[in-house]
Design a protein around this motif. Sequence first.
Motif, PDB file in Angstrom:
ATOM      1  N   LYS A 177      -0.895  -0.343   3.458  1.00  0.00           N
ATOM      2  CA  LYS A 177      -1.651  -0.380   4.706  1.00  0.00           C
ATOM      3  C   LYS A 177      -3.107  -0.125   4.371  1.00  0.00           C
ATOM      4  CE  LYS A 177       2.396  -0.559   6.564  1.00  0.00           C
ATOM      5  NZ  LYS A 177       3.030  -1.835   6.344  1.00  0.00           N
ATOM      6  N   ILE A 178      -3.956  -1.074   4.719  1.00  0.00           N
ATOM      7  CA  ILE A 178      -5.393  -0.938   4.507  1.00  0.00           C
ATOM      8  C   ILE A 178      -5.997  -0.956   5.901  1.00  0.00           C
ATOM      9  CG2 ILE A 178      -7.440  -1.869   3.388  1.00  0.00           C
ATOM     10  CD1 ILE A 178      -5.537  -3.229   1.378  1.00  0.00           C
ATOM     11  N   LEU A 179      -6.581   0.181   6.293  1.00  0.00           N
ATOM     12  CA  LEU A 179      -6.922   0.399   7.695  1.00  0.00           C
ATOM     13  C   LEU A 179      -8.394   0.695   7.904  1.00  0.00           C
ATOM     14  CD1 LEU A 179      -3.871   2.697   8.490  1.00  0.00           C
ATOM     15  CD2 LEU A 179      -4.054   0.234   8.861  1.00  0.00           C
ATOM     16  N   GLY A 180      -8.970   0.042   8.898  1.00  0.00           N
ATOM     17  CA  GLY A 180     -10.341   0.315   9.295  1.00  0.00           C
ATOM     18  C   GLY A 180     -11.334  -0.634   8.664  1.00  0.00           C
ATOM     19  N   PRO A 181     -12.604  -0.499   9.047  1.00  0.00           N
ATOM     20  CA  PRO A 181     -13.656  -1.388   8.554  1.00  0.00           C
ATOM     21  C   PRO A 181     -14.151  -0.961   7.177  1.00  0.00           C
ATOM     22  CG  PRO A 181     -14.588   0.131  10.134  1.00  0.00           C
ATOM     23  CD  PRO A 181     -13.101   0.405  10.090  1.00  0.00           C
ATOM     24  N   ILE A 182     -13.261  -1.007   6.212  1.00  0.00           N
ATOM     25  CA  ILE A 182     -13.584  -0.575   4.847  1.00  0.00           C
ATOM     26  C   ILE A 182     -13.633  -1.794   3.936  1.00  0.00           C
ATOM     27  CG2 ILE A 182     -12.552   1.693   5.221  1.00  0.00           C
ATOM     28  CD1 ILE A 182     -10.116   0.731   3.584  1.00  0.00           C
ATOM     29  N   THR A 183     -14.143  -1.592   2.734  1.00  0.00           N
ATOM     30  CA  THR A 183     -14.236  -2.668   1.747  1.00  0.00           C
ATOM     31  C   THR A 183     -13.478  -2.267   0.487  1.00  0.00           C
ATOM     32  OG1 THR A 183     -16.376  -3.379   2.602  1.00  0.00           O
ATOM     33  CG2 THR A 183     -15.818  -4.062   0.358  1.00  0.00           C
ATOM     34  N   ILE A 184     -12.611  -3.162   0.035  1.00  0.00           N
ATOM     35  CA  ILE A 184     -11.913  -3.002  -1.239  1.00  0.00           C
ATOM     36  C   ILE A 184     -12.619  -3.928  -2.215  1.00  0.00           C
ATOM     37  CG2 ILE A 184      -9.713  -3.163  -2.457  1.00  0.00           C
ATOM     38  CD1 ILE A 184      -9.807  -1.083  -0.128  1.00  0.00           C
ATOM     39  N   GLY A 185     -13.194  -3.340  -3.261  1.00  0.00           N
ATOM     40  CA  GLY A 185     -14.009  -4.087  -4.208  1.00  0.00           C
ATOM     41  C   GLY A 185     -13.235  -5.142  -4.971  1.00  0.00           C
ATOM     42  N   ALA A 186     -13.964  -6.109  -5.491  1.00  0.00           N
ATOM     43  CA  ALA A 186     -13.389  -7.248  -6.213  1.00  0.00           C
ATOM     44  C   ALA A 186     -12.482  -6.797  -7.355  1.00  0.00           C
ATOM     45  CB  ALA A 186     -14.505  -8.134  -6.748  1.00  0.00           C
ATOM     46  N   HIS A 187     -11.394  -7.526  -7.525  1.00  0.00           N
ATOM     47  CA  HIS A 187     -10.448  -7.361  -8.626  1.00  0.00           C
ATOM     48  C   HIS A 187      -9.771  -5.990  -8.631  1.00  0.00           C
ATOM     49  CE1 HIS A 187     -11.883 -11.199  -9.945  1.00  0.00           C
ATOM     50  NE2 HIS A 187     -13.121 -10.736  -9.874  1.00  0.00           N
ATOM     51  N   SER A 188      -9.645  -5.406  -7.455  1.00  0.00           N
ATOM     52  CA  SER A 188      -8.935  -4.136  -7.326  1.00  0.00           C
ATOM     53  C   SER A 188      -7.460  -4.391  -7.071  1.00  0.00           C
ATOM     54  CB  SER A 188      -9.516  -3.306  -6.171  1.00  0.00           C
ATOM     55  OG  SER A 188     -10.804  -2.858  -6.493  1.00  0.00           O
ATOM     56  N   LEU A 189      -6.652  -3.374  -7.352  1.00  0.00           N
ATOM     57  CA  LEU A 189      -5.214  -3.421  -7.105  1.00  0.00           C
ATOM     58  C   LEU A 189      -4.845  -2.293  -6.164  1.00  0.00           C
ATOM     59  CD1 LEU A 189      -4.030  -3.819 -10.811  1.00  0.00           C
ATOM     60  CD2 LEU A 189      -4.308  -5.621  -9.105  1.00  0.00           C
ATOM     61  N   VAL A 190      -4.069  -2.604  -5.135  1.00  0.00           N
ATOM     62  CA  VAL A 190      -3.578  -1.599  -4.202  1.00  0.00           C
ATOM     63  C   VAL A 190      -2.079  -1.500  -4.420  1.00  0.00           C
ATOM     64  CG1 VAL A 190      -3.358  -0.922  -1.792  1.00  0.00           C
ATOM     65  CG2 VAL A 190      -5.406  -2.158  -2.554  1.00  0.00           C
ATOM     66  N   GLY A 191      -1.590  -0.309  -4.775  1.00  0.00           N
ATOM     67  CA  GLY A 191      -0.179  -0.117  -5.088  1.00  0.00           C
ATOM     68  C   GLY A 191       0.710  -0.216  -3.863  1.00  0.00           C
ATOM     69  N   ALA A 192       1.985  -0.448  -4.120  1.00  0.00           N
ATOM     70  CA  ALA A 192       2.971  -0.553  -3.051  1.00  0.00           C
ATOM     71  C   ALA A 192       2.970   0.712  -2.203  1.00  0.00           C
ATOM     72  CB  ALA A 192       4.359  -0.785  -3.640  1.00  0.00           C
ATOM     73  N   ASN A 193       2.998   0.530  -0.884  1.00  0.00           N
ATOM     74  CA  ASN A 193       3.060   1.601   0.106  1.00  0.00           C
ATOM     75  C   ASN A 193       1.852   2.521   0.138  1.00  0.00           C
ATOM     76  OD1 ASN A 193       5.566   0.842   1.259  1.00  0.00           O
ATOM     77  ND2 ASN A 193       6.567   1.652  -0.553  1.00  0.00           N
ATOM     78  N   ALA A 194       0.778   2.164  -0.530  1.00  0.00           N
ATOM     79  CA  ALA A 194      -0.446   2.958  -0.444  1.00  0.00           C
ATOM     80  C   ALA A 194      -1.015   2.851   0.964  1.00  0.00           C
ATOM     81  CB  ALA A 194      -1.471   2.465  -1.464  1.00  0.00           C
ATOM     82  N   VAL A 195      -1.709   3.898   1.389  1.00  0.00           N
ATOM     83  CA  VAL A 195      -2.424   3.875   2.665  1.00  0.00           C
ATOM     84  C   VAL A 195      -3.897   4.089   2.333  1.00  0.00           C
ATOM     85  CG1 VAL A 195      -2.727   4.950   4.921  1.00  0.00           C
ATOM     86  CG2 VAL A 195      -0.428   4.751   3.938  1.00  0.00           C
ATOM     87  N   VAL A 196      -4.694   3.053   2.546  1.00  0.00           N
ATOM     88  CA  VAL A 196      -6.101   3.070   2.157  1.00  0.00           C
ATOM     89  C   VAL A 196      -6.958   3.156   3.410  1.00  0.00           C
ATOM     90  CG1 VAL A 196      -7.899   1.903   0.829  1.00  0.00           C
ATOM     91  CG2 VAL A 196      -5.494   1.584   0.200  1.00  0.00           C
ATOM     92  N   THR A 197      -7.801   4.184   3.482  1.00  0.00           N
ATOM     93  CA  THR A 197      -8.673   4.377   4.643  1.00  0.00           C
ATOM     94  C   THR A 197     -10.133   4.560   4.253  1.00  0.00           C
ATOM     95  OG1 THR A 197      -8.238   6.758   4.641  1.00  0.00           O
ATOM     96  CG2 THR A 197      -6.820   5.371   6.040  1.00  0.00           C
ATOM     97  N   ARG A 198     -10.443   4.428   2.967  1.00  0.00           N
ATOM     98  CA  ARG A 198     -11.823   4.581   2.493  1.00  0.00           C
ATOM     99  C   ARG A 198     -12.173   3.434   1.553  1.00  0.00           C
ATOM    100  NH1 ARG A 198     -13.505   9.608   3.965  1.00  0.00           N
ATOM    101  NH2 ARG A 198     -11.901  11.195   4.211  1.00  0.00           N
ATOM    102  N   ASP A 199     -13.466   3.133   1.471  1.00  0.00           N
ATOM    103  CA  ASP A 199     -13.944   2.087   0.571  1.00  0.00           C
ATOM    104  C   ASP A 199     -13.492   2.360  -0.857  1.00  0.00           C
ATOM    105  OD1 ASP A 199     -15.310   0.874   2.666  1.00  0.00           O
ATOM    106  OD2 ASP A 199     -17.244   1.751   2.130  1.00  0.00           O
ATOM    107  N   ALA A 200     -13.347   1.286  -1.624  1.00  0.00           N
ATOM    108  CA  ALA A 200     -13.013   1.403  -3.043  1.00  0.00           C
ATOM    109  C   ALA A 200     -13.947   0.494  -3.834  1.00  0.00           C
ATOM    110  CB  ALA A 200     -11.566   1.002  -3.278  1.00  0.00           C
ATOM    111  N   PRO A 201     -14.429   0.962  -4.981  1.00  0.00           N
ATOM    112  CA  PRO A 201     -15.334   0.136  -5.790  1.00  0.00           C
ATOM    113  C   PRO A 201     -14.567  -1.006  -6.463  1.00  0.00           C
ATOM    114  CG  PRO A 201     -14.829   2.176  -6.926  1.00  0.00           C
ATOM    115  CD  PRO A 201     -14.200   2.282  -5.570  1.00  0.00           C
TER     116      PRO A 201
END
Length: 189
Positions: A133-157
């Motif tokens: 779940k990636i929630l809100g007006p955040i940015t996930i940086g290029a070539h990033s990986l989000v693991g299974a069942n992660a909950v992302v609520t903050r920007d990532a480089p």
Amino acid sequence: MGVLSRIREDVAAAKLRDPAARGGVEIALLYPGLHAVWAYRVAHRLWVRGVRFPARALSQVARWLTGIEIHPGATIGRRFFIDHGMGVVIGETAEVGDDVMLYHGVTLGGRQREGGKRHPTLQDGVAVGAGAKILGPITIGAHSLVGANAVVTRDAPPESVLVGVPAQPRARRTDDDARALLTAPEYWI
């Protein structure tokens, strides 16, 4: 780029990312992730031309047929692939770059009721594991990986690996294999 060229590009992207893919005809006829993306593209064209009700109606029909909900207002780049797909939700103000891959159960959702940008931005080359779940007006940086069942609520480089609830980014090593990271037991929640 013409419609047939775009379809060939989508089929090639699916073949590249899915080790179970056997051939172009099978992919084109049997992959609901591609069908949802193709329906989205038609609905998005209607949406940006101001033909909103038919755009939403088409997106709902695609949802009923594929189990994948993509709002026609979302912005999606080239070679986008949804593997398995059931339960994927992509919100109206989501932005998805080129060469992005999502697994089943992924949500690109909002956290607020106010207007404006409410959904995440995934830059080019991002891969998102099942159930994330990636929630809100955040940015996930290029070539990033989000693991299974992660909950992302903050920007990532760029070049991050995001795991956990809430997800904590770590730098992605150059030897990290995306498919292995997305399925590794230590990243399961």
